[in-house]
Design a protein around this motif. Structure first.
Motif, PDB file in Angstrom:
ATOM      1  N   CYS A   1     -79.647 -41.645  -5.042  1.00 57.82           N
ATOM      2  CA  CYS A   1     -79.340 -41.021  -3.643  1.00 57.82           C
ATOM      3  C   CYS A   1     -79.809 -42.237  -2.763  1.00 57.82           C
TER       4      CYS A   1
ATOM      5  N   GLN B   1     -77.004 -43.421  -0.418  1.00 53.08           N
ATOM      6  CA  GLN B   1     -76.732 -42.858   1.046  1.00 53.08           C
ATOM      7  C   GLN B   1     -77.463 -43.408   2.113  1.00 53.08           C
ATOM      8  N   GLU B   2     -78.666 -43.724   1.785  1.00 50.64           N
ATOM      9  CA  GLU B   2     -79.272 -44.479   2.725  1.00 50.64           C
ATOM     10  C   GLU B   2     -79.053 -45.691   3.138  1.00 50.64           C
TER      11      GLU B   2
ATOM     12  N   ILE C   1     -76.082 -46.388  14.681  1.00 58.01           N
ATOM     13  CA  ILE C   1     -77.352 -46.228  15.076  1.00 58.01           C
ATOM     14  C   ILE C   1     -78.529 -47.256  14.486  1.00 58.01           C
ATOM     15  N   TYR C   2     -78.023 -47.650  13.242  1.00 56.90           N
ATOM     16  CA  TYR C   2     -79.129 -48.702  12.571  1.00 56.90           C
ATOM     17  C   TYR C   2     -78.477 -50.000  12.662  1.00 56.90           C
TER      18      TYR C   2
ATOM     19  N   CYS D   1     -88.441 -42.882  -2.065  1.00 59.41           N
ATOM     20  CA  CYS D   1     -87.487 -41.858  -3.039  1.00 59.41           C
ATOM     21  C   CYS D   1     -86.824 -40.849  -2.028  1.00 59.41           C
ATOM     22  N   PRO D   2     -85.630 -41.230  -1.542  1.00 55.16           N
ATOM     23  CA  PRO D   2     -85.368 -42.678  -1.171  1.00 55.16           C
ATOM     24  C   PRO D   2     -85.921 -43.466   0.005  1.00 55.16           C
TER      25      PRO D   2
ATOM     26  N   ARG E   1     -86.337 -45.203   3.616  1.00 57.65           N
ATOM     27  CA  ARG E   1     -85.628 -45.184   4.890  1.00 57.65           C
ATOM     28  C   ARG E   1     -84.583 -46.297   5.145  1.00 57.65           C
TER      29      ARG E   1
ATOM     30  N   ARG F   1     -74.012 -37.371  12.032  1.00 61.06           N
ATOM     31  CA  ARG F   1     -74.714 -36.903  10.321  1.00 61.06           C
ATOM     32  C   ARG F   1     -76.340 -37.388  10.629  1.00 61.06           C
ATOM     33  N   GLU F   2     -76.257 -38.421  11.630  1.00 62.90           N
ATOM     34  CA  GLU F   2     -77.768 -39.008  11.680  1.00 62.90           C
ATOM     35  C   GLU F   2     -78.763 -37.871  12.466  1.00 62.90           C
TER      36      GLU F   2
ATOM     37  N   ARG G   1     -81.888 -35.889  11.183  1.00 63.44           N
ATOM     38  CA  ARG G   1     -83.154 -35.982  11.764  1.00 63.44           C
ATOM     39  C   ARG G   1     -83.735 -34.298  11.866  1.00 63.44           C
TER      40      ARG G   1
ATOM     41  N   GLU H   1     -85.084 -33.543   8.538  1.00 64.46           N
ATOM     42  CA  GLU H   1     -86.313 -34.360   8.430  1.00 64.46           C
ATOM     43  C   GLU H   1     -87.529 -33.629   9.160  1.00 64.46           C
TER      44      GLU H   1
ATOM     45  N   ARG I   1     -85.144 -36.574   4.296  1.00 63.43           N
ATOM     46  CA  ARG I   1     -83.810 -36.803   4.898  1.00 63.43           C
ATOM     47  C   ARG I   1     -82.790 -36.244   3.644  1.00 63.43           C
ATOM     48  N   ILE I   2     -83.084 -36.627   2.370  1.00 60.99           N
ATOM     49  CA  ILE I   2     -82.264 -36.538   1.386  1.00 60.99           C
ATOM     50  C   ILE I   2     -82.578 -35.386   0.429  1.00 60.99           C
ATOM     51  N   ASN I   3     -83.844 -35.413  -0.160  1.00 63.17           N
ATOM     52  CA  ASN I   3     -84.528 -34.522  -1.079  1.00 63.17           C
ATOM     53  C   ASN I   3     -85.532 -33.784  -0.299  1.00 63.17           C
TER      54      ASN I   3
END
Lengths: 132, 542
Positions: A19, A22-23, A31-32, A114-115, A117, B306-307, B311, B314, B320-322
């Motif tokens: 996972c 994805q990050e 954005i990043y 986990c995961p 950021r 997607r961001e 958010r 979150e 965000r994911i899990n």
């Protein structure tokens, strides 16, 4: 502009299934925008300077990881991303990647989470650029 | 196009009486079945290995059942015997059932592979306390040669009735024969869990085989001797591209056994968050497809959208994911009005931006020419391989667990199930856009229906005595129909078997790759939206 001439430009190769990927991919987006620090993602290990290890790794994956590491051009650095690599695997507590490979791979940076950021991943790379 | 779909009204769905089908099964199969059980909207049918021929022919040919689809075959070891699970479904009668075949006890040979497994297993045993050891299955996962021969014989019997069963065979010979071109696992998420072996004549593919050995990850801990409450924290990794769905599926299954009724608000919030995850997964799919096509502007635009969704997720769940948000009988926390208001504001923006993203991507004639008439799946092929979810709907079959199975409170909400026509790559991309609009429509309705009543957060299960029991639950995740089969005792989980939709898409990909060009391989596989986390299992034997 000064930044581009002083700091080294880095190419990254990502391995493993998990996972955190994805990050890591999210950092490419506007954005990043990781490319403003001169960092690129590549799909061939021969072009890469940095190996990112993340996620769950099977026994075939371990063998492939070492061949990828050997085909990286020198000098090379390794970043371990995520709980499964830094500590023990989430799906199997007895599997500890860092213990198993401590004589073969020298890991430069550990990135827990986990995961983690996307900001954390970028921060890790900036730290590595300072080192270089 | 988006506006028409957004304002459309869907006609009421067909009501299914599972009780009637259960009675019919008892009447036609009589003494051939050992046990029959109803769990929620699913049926579990226990049979012995001797009666498999009779039962399958009756299920397939009797018009009362007419079960046409085999979704997957899974092996799992249990306390007294080993079992094979067949997940079957009937499109015409609108029901699905799990056939549990008892294989008996398998003799243990001192094989090298078996010893290795035992060693791993004893390691995990030593880390547990004495109290938990009672709940571990001592019959180990055996992969001896004798067993595999026996397993292949059973599969051959099943393949008389369901042709796609042949894919579940343990076939090492195939792996060696197909090797003109080998594509090793890639970097992009969803293309990283397989090695592709291709046999080709010039640029046309004759045969393709996907080898999954790289995804065989040792996962002993997650499946045995673990409490429900502990499992909920890590279960989202079983499908990390849309982490909420395994959690919801697991909680529905346990709530069904314990006969816990959740309040209306809890179900509404569960639906809201699952739709948010569906949107984020579909947008990430579009980003991946545009990356493969070389449309960098669309890739960047999709990641921005997607961001925004991530958010909001979150803000609601803390991750965000899990998510780790759903609890048995409740939720981790209530959603305040301020949190709901931010979603309301963001939704309009997301809707407009995704609409413009669609025009940017699909009004471009160069991109549509790349997608059109490539990787075509016919209706018959889709049914033969047991596809589900958006991949099935793109072939023109209107089937959705949310509507067809009365999942959560979807019956109270009006939304459209978008359907494709030709089943090519273009339809598969188009249908994801249409599903995003429908999800936004669902969320808008939910936001109007949520009331101020308090939410029950969680139930305690310390020292509860539950007899040994098994259940199935299913949800509609972004990849298709996601099922979890569970065995419980007291507060511990004995076995957890996920039955996942991406396997069917993978087998279908092997067929549709035949006859297509080598340059389209990655596009076709990426367009099927395979989730790599669904293949981390010790239960498949091929």
């Amino acid at each position: 502009m000064e930044y581009f001439f002083t700091k080294k430009k880095l190419n990254i190769f990502v391995t493993g299934i998990g996972c955190c990927k994805q990050e890591i991919i999210a950092t490419v987006g506007p954005i990043y925008d990781i490319s403003r620090f001169g960092v690129n993602f590549v799909s061939l290990p021969e072009d890469a300077d940095i190996l990112v290890i993340q996620g769950f790794i099977s026994s075939l994956g371990e063998k492939r990881l070492i061949t990828i590491f050997n085909s990286l051009k020198t000098p090379k650095w390794i970043i371990a991303v995520g709980k499964c690599v830094v500590d023990s695997s989430l799906l199997n507590k007895n599997y500890k990647f860092t213990d198993k490979f401590k004589n073969i791979l020298k890991i430069d940076y550990y990135l827990p989470g986990c995961p983690p950021r996307p900001e954390a991943f970028i921060f890790c790379l900036l730290k590595l650029q300072e080192l270089i | 196009m988006a506006k028409e779909l957004f304002q459309g009204i869907y006609s009421s769905h067909k009501i299914v009486f599972i009780e009637r089908i259960e009675k019919n099964l008892q009447f036609y199969l009589k003494d051939k079945i050992a046990n029959i059980k109803k769990s929620g909207q699913e049926i579990i049918l226990d049979i012995d290995i001797k009666n498999i021929d009779f039962v399958l022919s009756e299920l397939k040919n009797n018009p009362e059942f007419s079960v046409e689809i085999l979704n997957s075959i899974v092996f799992y070891p249990s306390k007294n015997a080993n079992f094979l699970l067949l997940s079957l479904a009937s499109m015409s009668n609108n029901f699905s059932l799990i056939l549990k075949i008892n294989l008996g006890v398998i003799e243990k040979n001192e094989d090298s592979e078996l010893l290795e497994n035992n060693k791993l297993f004893s390691d995990s045993l030593s880390s547990l306390s004495l109290k938990n050891k009672k709940y571990i299955n001592l019959l180990n996962y055996t992969k001896t040669e004798n067993f595999l021969i026996k397993y292949n014989e059973i599969i051959e019997e099943i393949s008389k009735y369901y042709k796609n069963a042949n894919n579940f065979k343990n076939n090492k010979i195939l792996r060696q024969s197909v090797n003109d071109l080998i594509i090793k696992s890639g970097v992009l998420d969803g293309l990283d869990f397989f090695d592709l072996y291709v046999q080709a004549e010039f640029d046309l593919i004759v045969k393709a085989y996907m080898d999954l050995t790289i995804a065989e990850i040792n996962s002993n801990d997650i499946f045995s001797a673990i409490k429900f409450t502990d499992l909920l924290t890590i279960i989202s990794r079983l499908d990390y591209s849309a982490g909420i769905f395994p959690e919801i599926c697991f909680c529905i299954g346990v709530e069904d056994v314990l006969q816990i009724k959740v309040s209306r608000k809890v179900s509404l919030i569960r639906m809201l968050i699952s739709e948010l995850f569906r949107i984020s997964n579909h947008i990430f799919y579009i980003a991946k497809i545009s990356k493969v096509l070389g449309a960098d502007l669309c890739f960047n635009k999709a990641l921005i959208e997607r961001e925004k969704v991530l958010r909001i997720i979150e803000l609601y769940t803390g991750s965000r994911i899990n998510p780790n948000f759903i609890r048995i009988g409740g939720l981790k926390e209530d959603l305040s009005d301020a949190k709901l208001l931010t979603l309301k504001k963001a939704l309009k923006e997301i809707m407009i931006n995704i609409d413009s993203l669609e025009t940017l991507l699909l009004d471009n004639s160069i991109i549509t020419a790349k997608l059109k008439n490539i990787g075509i799946i016919n209706k018959d092929v889709a049914v033969k391989y047991g596809l589900s979810g958006p991949n099935l709907r793109s072939c023109g079959i209107r089937y959705d667990v949310r509507k067809n199975r009365n999942l959560l409170l979807y019956k109270d909400i009006s939304f459209l199930i978008p359907v494709g026509k030709y089943g090519d790559c273009l339809d598969r991309v188009q249908i994801r856009f249409n599903e995003i609009y429908q999800s936004i429509k669902i969320i808008e309705q939910i936001l109007n229906q949520i009331t101020d009543e308090p939410v029950k957060k969680y139930l305690r299960f310390d020292g509860v005595n539950i007899p040994r029991i098994e259940t199935v639950a299913s949800v509609e995740c972004p990849h298709g129909a996601y099922k979890i089969f569970l065995e419980l005792e007291d507060e511990y989980i004995l076995n957890l078997v996920p039955i996942t939709p991406s396997i069917n898409s993978l087998f279908c990909a092997q067929e549709i790759l035949q006859g297509s060009k080598v340059e389209d391989i990655i596009l076709i596989i990426a367009s099927l939206d395979l989730s790599s986390s669904e293949f981390f299992q010790r239960f498949y034997l091929w």
